[in-house]
Design a protein around this motif. Structure first.
Motif, PDB file in Angstrom:
ATOM      1  N   UNK A  69      19.398 -35.008  -1.024  1.00 34.44           N
ATOM      2  CA  UNK A  69      18.574 -34.471   0.052  1.00 34.44           C
ATOM      3  C   UNK A  69      17.579 -35.506   0.575  1.00 34.44           C
ATOM      4  N   UNK A  70      16.882 -36.186  -0.329  1.00 33.91           N
ATOM      5  CA  UNK A  70      15.881 -37.118   0.206  1.00 33.91           C
ATOM      6  C   UNK A  70      16.527 -38.357   0.811  1.00 33.91           C
ATOM      7  N   UNK A  71      17.652 -38.777   0.227  1.00 33.92           N
ATOM      8  CA  UNK A  71      18.370 -39.896   0.845  1.00 33.92           C
ATOM      9  C   UNK A  71      18.857 -39.476   2.231  1.00 33.92           C
ATOM     10  N   UNK A  72      19.400 -38.257   2.321  1.00 32.86           N
ATOM     11  CA  UNK A  72      19.874 -37.744   3.610  1.00 32.86           C
ATOM     12  C   UNK A  72      18.741 -37.667   4.630  1.00 32.86           C
ATOM     13  N   UNK A  73      17.609 -37.104   4.213  1.00 35.25           N
ATOM     14  CA  UNK A  73      16.462 -36.990   5.117  1.00 35.25           C
ATOM     15  C   UNK A  73      16.062 -38.363   5.640  1.00 35.25           C
ATOM     16  N   UNK A  74      16.020 -39.334   4.731  1.00 32.79           N
ATOM     17  CA  UNK A  74      15.598 -40.678   5.115  1.00 32.79           C
ATOM     18  C   UNK A  74      16.552 -41.269   6.153  1.00 32.79           C
ATOM     19  N   UNK A  75      17.861 -41.145   5.889  1.00 36.72           N
ATOM     20  CA  UNK A  75      18.839 -41.747   6.804  1.00 36.72           C
ATOM     21  C   UNK A  75      18.847 -41.032   8.162  1.00 36.72           C
ATOM     22  N   UNK A  76      18.750 -39.704   8.131  1.00 36.23           N
ATOM     23  CA  UNK A  76      18.718 -38.949   9.381  1.00 36.23           C
ATOM     24  C   UNK A  76      17.502 -39.377  10.209  1.00 36.23           C
ATOM     25  N   UNK A  77      16.375 -39.516   9.512  1.00 31.56           N
ATOM     26  CA  UNK A  77      15.149 -39.907  10.201  1.00 31.56           C
ATOM     27  C   UNK A  77      15.296 -41.292  10.834  1.00 31.56           C
ATOM     28  N   UNK A  78      16.019 -42.149  10.141  1.00 26.00           N
ATOM     29  CA  UNK A  78      16.254 -43.509  10.655  1.00 26.00           C
ATOM     30  C   UNK A  78      16.990 -43.442  11.987  1.00 26.00           C
ATOM     31  N   UNK A  79      18.023 -42.609  12.024  1.00 29.90           N
ATOM     32  CA  UNK A  79      18.783 -42.439  13.275  1.00 29.90           C
ATOM     33  C   UNK A  79      17.887 -41.841  14.364  1.00 29.90           C
ATOM     34  N   UNK A  80      17.147 -40.790  13.980  1.00 29.90           N
ATOM     35  CA  UNK A  80      16.269 -40.120  14.943  1.00 29.90           C
ATOM     36  C   UNK A  80      15.284 -41.115  15.555  1.00 29.90           C
ATOM     37  N   UNK A 239      28.661 -57.908   5.853  1.00 30.01           N
ATOM     38  CA  UNK A 239      27.733 -57.483   4.794  1.00 30.01           C
ATOM     39  C   UNK A 239      26.931 -56.239   5.128  1.00 30.01           C
ATOM     40  N   UNK A 240      26.924 -55.826   6.394  1.00 34.55           N
ATOM     41  CA  UNK A 240      26.235 -54.585   6.748  1.00 34.55           C
ATOM     42  C   UNK A 240      27.278 -53.605   7.245  1.00 34.55           C
ATOM     43  N   UNK A 241      27.194 -52.389   6.741  1.00 38.20           N
ATOM     44  CA  UNK A 241      28.199 -51.411   7.138  1.00 38.20           C
ATOM     45  C   UNK A 241      27.506 -50.199   7.760  1.00 38.20           C
ATOM     46  N   UNK A 242      28.115 -49.657   8.779  1.00 31.76           N
ATOM     47  CA  UNK A 242      27.559 -48.465   9.403  1.00 31.76           C
ATOM     48  C   UNK A 242      28.384 -47.220   9.103  1.00 31.76           C
ATOM     49  N   UNK A 243      29.199 -47.334   8.058  1.00 32.45           N
ATOM     50  CA  UNK A 243      30.049 -46.210   7.723  1.00 32.45           C
ATOM     51  C   UNK A 243      29.217 -44.963   7.367  1.00 32.45           C
ATOM     52  N   UNK A 244      28.014 -45.187   6.796  1.00 30.90           N
ATOM     53  CA  UNK A 244      27.174 -44.061   6.370  1.00 30.90           C
ATOM     54  C   UNK A 244      26.823 -43.133   7.530  1.00 30.90           C
ATOM     55  N   UNK A 245      26.819 -43.683   8.738  1.00 33.32           N
ATOM     56  CA  UNK A 245      26.468 -42.858   9.894  1.00 33.32           C
ATOM     57  C   UNK A 245      27.392 -41.659  10.026  1.00 33.32           C
ATOM     58  N   UNK A 246      28.635 -41.831   9.563  1.00 37.46           N
ATOM     59  CA  UNK A 246      29.617 -40.769   9.771  1.00 37.46           C
ATOM     60  C   UNK A 246      29.860 -39.931   8.520  1.00 37.46           C
ATOM     61  N   UNK A 247      29.002 -40.117   7.502  1.00 37.78           N
ATOM     62  CA  UNK A 247      29.174 -39.364   6.270  1.00 37.78           C
ATOM     63  C   UNK A 247      28.512 -37.991   6.368  1.00 37.78           C
ATOM     64  N   UNK A 248      29.077 -37.021   5.642  1.00 37.96           N
ATOM     65  CA  UNK A 248      28.396 -35.724   5.579  1.00 37.96           C
ATOM     66  C   UNK A 248      27.091 -35.855   4.796  1.00 37.96           C
ATOM     67  N   UNK A 249      26.193 -34.919   5.002  1.00 37.05           N
ATOM     68  CA  UNK A 249      24.855 -35.095   4.433  1.00 37.05           C
ATOM     69  C   UNK A 249      24.188 -33.750   4.217  1.00 37.05           C
ATOM     70  N   UNK A 250      23.056 -33.805   3.526  1.00 32.97           N
ATOM     71  CA  UNK A 250      22.136 -32.676   3.507  1.00 32.97           C
ATOM     72  C   UNK A 250      20.737 -33.267   3.631  1.00 32.97           C
ATOM     73  N   UNK A 251      19.747 -32.426   3.947  1.00 30.29           N
ATOM     74  CA  UNK A 251      18.371 -32.929   4.049  1.00 30.29           C
ATOM     75  C   UNK A 251      17.452 -32.053   3.214  1.00 30.29           C
ATOM     76  N   UNK A 252      16.231 -32.520   3.022  1.00 29.62           N
ATOM     77  CA  UNK A 252      15.266 -31.812   2.178  1.00 29.62           C
ATOM     78  C   UNK A 252      15.091 -30.337   2.552  1.00 29.62           C
ATOM     79  N   UNK A 253      14.770 -30.036   3.815  1.00 33.52           N
ATOM     80  CA  UNK A 253      14.525 -28.616   4.104  1.00 33.52           C
ATOM     81  C   UNK A 253      15.752 -27.737   3.864  1.00 33.52           C
ATOM     82  N   UNK A 254      16.946 -28.286   4.086  1.00 31.50           N
ATOM     83  CA  UNK A 254      18.136 -27.468   3.840  1.00 31.50           C
ATOM     84  C   UNK A 254      18.302 -27.213   2.347  1.00 31.50           C
ATOM     85  N   UNK A 255      18.047 -28.248   1.553  1.00 31.80           N
ATOM     86  CA  UNK A 255      18.118 -28.076   0.111  1.00 31.80           C
ATOM     87  C   UNK A 255      17.148 -26.994  -0.350  1.00 31.80           C
TER      88      UNK A 255
END
Lengths: 302, 255, 296
Positions: A69-80, A239-255
């Motif tokens: 959840x916190x990793x997801x929140x962090x990555x989502x926030x990065x995109x936002x 050396x840098x991958x953007x594959x994570x952008x397309x991964x499923x996720x959850x975030x803190x509030x959903x958890x």
């Protein structure tokens, strides 16, 4: 005269009563905030430990944690942030410094005010159709981040405009008088002098995004994720991958929502612990925003 | 004619925080006369005027010293024991800029009475008409008493504010540069009104317009740097001032 | 000469980029309208508008589905009303206190803390409504069911206090001091000045604040989704469980609804209803706020 004196006593008494009622009404909200924090802490504090942050959700409440959840929140926030900040600040600059007074500007203004009042879940529906199905980003971090970017874009625009509006016209004139172009004026004067206000707005916007649940649920974030998104670093070139952008996720509030909705008391304790973390994140961000506003206000006085 | 005093200012000092704005002011206020306060900007004339109805109590860190005695009750209206609201109920004020409330013309005039707890329609009707007549506004507004006060012109608004101030039968009426936001015609009307009103009420007026002071007032005090330099009958001040500073000011050499 | 040209091109390019960014907001609105209309259109091909607007039952997931939106609208309005009963008086009183009574120092401290109420994630409020307030209320109201409209309504009310109080307070602060002085000079107290002069002067702004509060309450999702229960219920009884438009959308999204089915389309019909309801309030609110800015 005696009548008047009596009358004054009565009105002054009412005045006094209202002062107390007013103070109490103001404090009701604060008291609730305090109760809420205390309640959360009493329930959730014992759960807060290294393990809680480092574990995936689980069927067993004692083993469940908020790692995904916190990793997801962090990555989502990065995109936002990467989507909303450049567009929002650019739009704010355009509306304050470039736009003339015409019907188009007027429409854009009404429109932004209206967007700020659109319920967050409607942004979720928009993102579901546009990002999930139309652009085929799937139920991914990218989709979630962009949905929240839509949500906070009006806030960033409005904060930028307000910060720029506080700059006195004499500054612009001084810059033009030295032969600067419009963009040079913006680049060397407008942006630096309004950074404090803009940053404050951005942080408050992001703190709202981090707590948002509804649009993320609508775009189909999963409630049970027991793995992390792909690493942004790879061993091969580049050396840098953007594959994570397309991964499923959850975030803190959903958890947290997921745990609240369960009947077992143990899961509700987990919800409280997640709530503490979430509250701390938003409170810290808001506190930071207030600090920045305070510091910049002290530094620049028009 | 025997001189009768309505108020007496004795050794008045006034401070905005640590800054002393008024120094050792002594001044008699004659009953049913117009007393004018003149002087260059920042000399303290408005500050002085606002002591009479305790307006300074609205803001923190303001402090009075000395006395303003109101006759015939012989009370010191700036003493801390005196309730500012009680003072304001006896001493009305007309401001620099017309400041009608966002209410009907009628309700604007009736405001002071309502604040005092008057709610009988007949009493209000009578007082409103009397005050509007007193402010020479009745004929212009009698058909639209329920219109919003903002619909009136600037001069009419200021006369409405005068009517509002008159409605409560004040003992003293304070004017703070009442015509500075008005055009010459409206100014003239207000000045005529002031001369008319002194038959009923004691008036103190602050003005930066010396001709105005000369036209409307019976007594004039010239203030400079928070002090009263000279006080006398208006015609004496303007024809034979005894102080050199006063002379320089009224002949336009500074200010 | 050439430098002048490149400078012109650069300036023009930058202006275009900035303009497009500003225009993107319009594009977002258009997309919202298009997406909601398109998907709702698909819905209304299968469900007559009349049934949607007048039907008294909302059971799209049942074997024999019924598509009357009224229970969701009534749920939304019930919870919104409870929230407003809490938020409007408290918010306005707090605004009057902060604008007319509070010492400057106290105000500087209280205002940012009050704003924090709006910053707390709504899912936390949901937790609080379900697990803290409802059990307390049940001690006083034995009939209260575990999921009900009352508890989330009250919590939502407190949540929107800052929206109401801060916009109202801004409007009251914009009332020029000389209007207040006019009232004080007549011997009025603070209370009389506040209610007879300041509030009427700031009327548009206070109305705008109320409208913003209403719009927030209608669109709020998580508190209701967590604490009000998930049952569409055409009732005005705050003690019963209800479902709002927003909570319905969440409930459906949590399940796995296949793209293109009628269930999938219902969330857009509900979303469209929600969007139109808030749109009306937002436009009134915008217009009112514009009026205060022009008033002084």
């Amino acid at each position: 005269m005696e009548d008047i004196k009596k009358r004054i006593r009565i009105t002054k008494f009412l005045d006094y009563i209202f002062a107390i009622v007013g103070l109490l009404s103001t404090l009701v909200g604060l008291a609730l905030l305090f109760t809420l924090m205390t309640d959360l802490f009493m329930d959730g504090f014992p759960r807060l430990g290294y393990k809680f942050f480092a574990s995936f959700p689980s069927r067993f409440p004692d083993e469940a944690g908020i790692l995904s959840a916190w990793v997801g929140s962090f990555l989502v926030l990065l995109v936002t942030a990467s989507a909303a900040i450049p567009i929002g600040v650019a739009a704010g600059i355009y509306l304050e410094e470039y736009a003339g007074k015409n019907w188009l500007t007027n429409i854009i203004e009404i429109n932004i005010a209206n967007l700020a009042g659109v319920p967050s879940i409607v942004y979720g529906l928009l993102a579901l159709v546009v990002f999930v199905y139309f652009f085929k980003f799937g139920e991914s971090i990218l989709t979630g981040g962009l949905a929240l970017a839509l949500l906070i874009l009006p806030m960033v625009i409005m904060a930028t405009r307000e910060a720029i509006r506080a700059i006195p016209n004499s500054i612009r004139e001084a810059s033009y008088a030295l032969g600067a172009t419009k963009w040079q004026t913006v680049q060397f004067h407008i942006i630096p002098y309004s950074t404090g206000g803009i940053l404050t707005g951005i942080i408050i916007g992001l703190s709202r995004a981090i707590g948002e649940t509804a649009p993320i649920i609508t775009v189909g974030a999963l409630t049970f994720i027991a793995f992390l998104p792909s690493s942004p670093f790879s061993s091969e070139f580049p050396f840098i991958s953007f594959k994570w952008l397309f991964d499923p996720f959850t975030v803190m509030p959903i958890q947290m929502f997921n745990w609240v909705s369960r009947p077992q008391h143990e899961f509700q304790l987990n919800a409280a612990a997640a709530g503490i973390v979430l509250m701390m994140m938003t409170l810290l961000m808001n506190g930071f925003a207030i600090y920045i506003r305070y510091r910049f206000r002290k530094k620049i006085k028009w | 004619m025997v001189k009768e005093l309505k108020a007496e200012v004795k050794k008045l000092n006034f401070y905005y925080g640590r800054v002393q704005a008024l120094k050792e002011i002594n001044l008699p206020i004659e009953r049913r006369k117009v007393s004018a306060l003149i002087g260059p900007s920042g000399c303290g004339k408005t500050t002085f005027l606002r002591c009479f109805n305790r307006m300074h109590d609205l803001y923190p860190h303001n402090r009075y010293e000395g006395e303003i005695i109101l006759h015939p009750d012989n009370v010191n209206i700036i003493s801390p024991q005196m309730d500012p609201i009680e003072v304001r109920m006896q001493i009305s004020m007309v401001f620099q800029k017309p400041n009608p409330f966002p209410k009907s013309i009628y309700e604007n005039v009736a405001y002071g009475l309502r604040v005092r707890g008057v709610s009988k329609r007949e009493v209000l009707d009578e007082k409103v008409e009397k005050s509007l007549r007193g402010a020479v506004l009745w004929d212009e507004v009698k058909d639209r008493l329920n219109h919003l006060a903002f619909d009136l012109s600037g001069g009419q608004q200021q006369r409405l504010c005068i009517a509002r101030a008159l409605a409560t039968n004040p003992r003293i009426l304070l004017f703070d540069e009442p015509t500075s936001a008005l055009d010459p015609t409206a100014t003239l009307k207000i000045e005529e009104l002031i001369v008319e009103l002194k038959n009923e009420v004691t008036i103190i007026i602050v003005t930066h317009n010396m001709q105005q002071a000369a036209r409307v007032s019976d007594y004039t005090a010239f203030m400079y740097l928070g002090e009263i330099v000279e006080y006398d009958k208006t015609d004496r001040i303007f024809t034979a001032p005894s102080n050199k500073l006063t002379e320089e000011y009224i002949t336009g050499r500074f200010g | 000469m050439k430098r002048k040209l490149t400078r012109k091109i650069k300036e023009g390019a930058i202006e275009t980029i900035l303009f497009l960014s500003a225009l993107s907001s319009v594009f977002i609105t258009i997309s919202i309208v298009v997406v909601l209309s398109y998907e709702s259109f698909g819905f209304f091909k299968e469900v007559p508008l009349i049934e949607f607007l007048t039907g008294r039952e909302w059971t799209p997931l049942f074997a024999e589905p019924k598509f009357g939106i009224l229970p969701l609208i009534s749920g939304t309005l019930l919870i919104t009303s409870i929230a407003l009963i809490v938020a409007l008086p408290l918010g306005l009183t707090a605004a009057v206190y902060l604008s007319e009574y509070a010492p400057h120092r106290l105000k500087e401290i209280i205002k940012p803390i009050l704003e924090l109420l709006a910053a707390v994630p709504t899912v936390v409020y949901g937790y609080f409504a379900l697990l803290f307030l409802t059990p307390i209320l049940q001690k006083f109201i034995p009939d209260l069911s575990g999921f009900n409209a009352l508890s989330p309504g009250i919590i939502m009310g407190i949540m929107i206090i800052p929206y109401v109080s801060s916009v109202s307070e801004d409007a009251m602060r914009a009332v020029p001091m000389h209007i207040r002085e006019g009232s004080y000079a007549m011997g009025a107290t603070k209370l009389q000045t506040a209610f007879k002069v300041v509030i009427p002067s700031a009327f548009s702004g206070i109305a705008a604040a109320f409208i913003i509060g209403i719009s927030r309450a209608i669109g709020e999702t998580m508190v209701v989704a967590i604490a009000a229960g998930g049952m569409p219920n055409l009732t005005a009884n705050p003690l019963e469980p209800v479902q709002t438009l927003t909570a319905y959308i969440v409930a459906v999204s949590l399940g796995d609804v296949p793209h293109g089915t009628i269930e999938y389309k219902t969330i857009f019909a509900a979303g469209m209803t929600l969007f139109l309801m808030t749109l009306v309030f937002n436009i009134i609110g915008f217009w009112l706020r514009k009026r205060i800015r022009e008033a002084y």
